[in-house]
Design a protein around this motif. Sequence first.
Motif, PDB file in Angstrom:
ATOM      1  N   LYS A 286      -6.119   1.564   3.465  1.00  0.00           N
ATOM      2  CA  LYS A 286      -5.611   1.969   2.161  1.00  0.00           C
ATOM      3  C   LYS A 286      -4.207   1.423   1.891  1.00  0.00           C
ATOM      4  O   LYS A 286      -3.389   1.294   2.805  1.00  0.00           O
ATOM      5  N   PHE A 287      -3.970   1.138   0.602  1.00  0.00           N
ATOM      6  CA  PHE A 287      -2.642   0.801   0.108  1.00  0.00           C
ATOM      7  C   PHE A 287      -2.356   1.674  -1.111  1.00  0.00           C
ATOM      8  O   PHE A 287      -3.288   2.064  -1.832  1.00  0.00           O
ATOM      9  N   GLY A 304      -0.380   5.422   7.202  1.00  0.00           N
ATOM     10  CA  GLY A 304       0.223   4.092   7.227  1.00  0.00           C
ATOM     11  C   GLY A 304      -0.112   3.336   8.506  1.00  0.00           C
ATOM     12  O   GLY A 304      -0.647   3.893   9.469  1.00  0.00           O
ATOM     13  N   PHE A 305       0.205   2.044   8.514  1.00  0.00           N
ATOM     14  CA  PHE A 305      -0.055   1.227   9.703  1.00  0.00           C
ATOM     15  C   PHE A 305       0.846   0.000   9.691  1.00  0.00           C
ATOM     16  O   PHE A 305       1.436  -0.344   8.653  1.00  0.00           O
ATOM     17  N   ASP A 306       0.954  -0.630  10.838  1.00  0.00           N
ATOM     18  CA  ASP A 306       1.711  -1.881  10.992  1.00  0.00           C
ATOM     19  C   ASP A 306       0.842  -2.999  10.435  1.00  0.00           C
ATOM     20  O   ASP A 306      -0.177  -3.369  11.016  1.00  0.00           O
ATOM     21  N   ILE A 307       1.251  -3.569   9.302  1.00  0.00           N
ATOM     22  CA  ILE A 307       0.401  -4.527   8.599  1.00  0.00           C
ATOM     23  C   ILE A 307       0.253  -5.837   9.369  1.00  0.00           C
ATOM     24  O   ILE A 307      -0.790  -6.492   9.305  1.00  0.00           O
ATOM     25  N   GLY A 352       9.547   0.575   9.033  1.00  0.00           N
ATOM     26  CA  GLY A 352      10.403  -0.430   8.418  1.00  0.00           C
ATOM     27  C   GLY A 352       9.678  -1.254   7.371  1.00  0.00           C
ATOM     28  O   GLY A 352      10.223  -1.534   6.297  1.00  0.00           O
ATOM     29  N   GLN A 353       8.438  -1.664   7.669  1.00  0.00           N
ATOM     30  CA  GLN A 353       7.665  -2.458   6.712  1.00  0.00           C
ATOM     31  C   GLN A 353       7.415  -1.679   5.425  1.00  0.00           C
ATOM     32  O   GLN A 353       7.510  -2.238   4.319  1.00  0.00           O
ATOM     33  N   ALA A 354       7.095  -0.398   5.555  1.00  0.00           N
ATOM     34  CA  ALA A 354       6.829   0.426   4.374  1.00  0.00           C
ATOM     35  C   ALA A 354       8.040   0.457   3.452  1.00  0.00           C
ATOM     36  O   ALA A 354       7.914   0.316   2.225  1.00  0.00           O
ATOM     37  N   LEU A 363       2.968  -2.675  -3.119  1.00  0.00           N
ATOM     38  CA  LEU A 363       2.238  -1.555  -2.526  1.00  0.00           C
ATOM     39  C   LEU A 363       2.572  -1.461  -1.048  1.00  0.00           C
ATOM     40  O   LEU A 363       2.941  -2.457  -0.415  1.00  0.00           O
ATOM     41  N   VAL A 364       2.402  -0.250  -0.491  1.00  0.00           N
ATOM     42  CA  VAL A 364       2.643  -0.037   0.935  1.00  0.00           C
ATOM     43  C   VAL A 364       1.374   0.513   1.564  1.00  0.00           C
ATOM     44  O   VAL A 364       0.460   0.972   0.873  1.00  0.00           O
ATOM     45  N   THR A 365       1.326   0.470   2.882  1.00  0.00           N
ATOM     46  CA  THR A 365       0.141   0.953   3.582  1.00  0.00           C
ATOM     47  C   THR A 365       0.038   2.466   3.483  1.00  0.00           C
ATOM     48  O   THR A 365       1.038   3.173   3.415  1.00  0.00           O
ATOM     49  N   GLY A 366      -1.216   2.963   3.468  1.00  0.00           N
ATOM     50  CA  GLY A 366      -1.445   4.397   3.467  1.00  0.00           C
ATOM     51  C   GLY A 366      -2.071   4.903   2.176  1.00  0.00           C
ATOM     52  O   GLY A 366      -2.116   4.206   1.156  1.00  0.00           O
ATOM     53  N   ARG A 367      -2.541   6.154   2.255  1.00  0.00           N
ATOM     54  CA  ARG A 367      -3.157   6.786   1.076  1.00  0.00           C
ATOM     55  C   ARG A 367      -2.111   7.238   0.068  1.00  0.00           C
ATOM     56  O   ARG A 367      -2.359   7.264  -1.133  1.00  0.00           O
ATOM     57  N   ALA A 368      -0.938   7.612   0.568  1.00  0.00           N
ATOM     58  CA  ALA A 368       0.167   8.041  -0.295  1.00  0.00           C
ATOM     59  C   ALA A 368       1.456   7.911   0.506  1.00  0.00           C
ATOM     60  O   ALA A 368       1.445   7.990   1.740  1.00  0.00           O
TER      61      ALA A 368
END
Length: 512
Positions: A286-287, A304-307, A352-354, A363-368
Amino acid sequence: MTFYSILFPGAKDPQAAEAAEAPAFFKDLNLNQVIDAITAGKEIYNLKPLFYTCAPDTDVIAYRHEVLRDLEGEELLRNLKSFAQEMLKMRDYLTQASKVTDDRQRQRWFLDAVGIFCAGIDQLAHDLALTKLSSIALSVFRDYLSGYVASSSFKTLVSETTKLQTDLESIRYSTLILGSGTFKVTKYKEALDCSAEVERTFEKFKEGAPKAYQYQFPNLPHLNVVEAKVLEFVTQLYPEIFASLTEYCARYADYEEKSIQIFEREIQFYISFLDYIETFRRAGLKFCYPEITRGSKEIYSDGGFDIALASRLVAEGHAVVCNDFYLKDPERIFLVTGPNQGGKTTFTREFGQAHYLAGMGLLVTGRAARVHLFDYIMTHYERDEYMTNLQGKLQDDVVRIHEILEQATPNSIIILNEIFSSTALQDALFLSKRVMDQILELDALCVWVTFVDDLASYSQKVVSMVSTVVPDNPAIRTFKLFRKPAEGVAYALTIAEKYRLTYDRLKDRLSL
């Protein structure tokens, strides 16, 4: 209607805001890998400076979110990609024009390039006129493009281009090959076509399928000597047309509008990013559009996750482990402990990436997610050159931490990974507390991976995060991190790993 940029609202010279080099923390957070993947195959647009330029401004971020939401409409995205392909084709024609040596051939490449430009612009204006847009940036560009297409200058460019192409296509000539390697070029004159009568006369002699003698001329980019001479004679036969072509190329040498060039490049910032994350979405990851906080430091990420790591795992068909985090006032620091190779460093990169992607308006990783609007991201990860020199590593740790604390502000994000691991536990605890005091005084957000478990309960602003293992088999990592008290074994595990005294290492050595 004036248009400047779909990235920087109101910027009359958007390129002036671009960063020439990647930020210092890019390599630590593996963002260099992410940006390399996003921009691969798009070198013609020089996109990397755009991704090196963070936009720590809520208005800019909102401006970009609006564009991204519009671009998530499949038809609009498809139309813009089609426009991009036409512009690439145009640039390929211009490249061909720059390579050929014959002036008339170069002029024809240029004319056709302008023709592609005119058709592409007209089609894009038509497509945008039929599209419902919500973003200010794309709406302003649509209004600008509509005005440009309706302008007398564009209409004149289209009409003159079309007329010249039609005139050139109307040219007909005959080549009479004479003896002694000579030939004569004349205007084509209608003559009686006897081919049908000849075929009918010799039909009775036909035996089987006839052999094809038609010669297929190679389509080479450069004219050979004979072709160039033929073209020279044709130019003399139709001097008015070729004089008009020469005058046209001189007058429209700078036919491209700067605003359209800016749009063509900047739209790739969005398209390349959306294409990149589509691979993850197809894998079920998810993003989301993050909420941006300026005053509050209450942040969170759901799934979230390390992309950079996920890119490799998805390509290899492996599952991606997602992690959550949140901070509530007065919490400011994640103190991360746990076994080696358990996902601690990956968590710091996720964090850090987020924040960086959010700061770019992406957009960033994760549902919210909700992230803090930062001014600087400062990182300290272990450097390879000091891995075998413990004295050099400790000195490097002290110097780099000092530099970070000198530059950091209350709005900075500080990410520390295994500092002071080359010294004794008591020394590491003493130095770490000194650093912790300064970060707490700054009230900055921080993620800190350490083997010093005592720091986890140092202040109410510190939150303990622990990377976990499978309960029945501690040698197996789950790569999941949870808010829980430090287990007090991180330093022991680090030492055991260092001296090859873990259960698995001892078992391997004893079995030899």
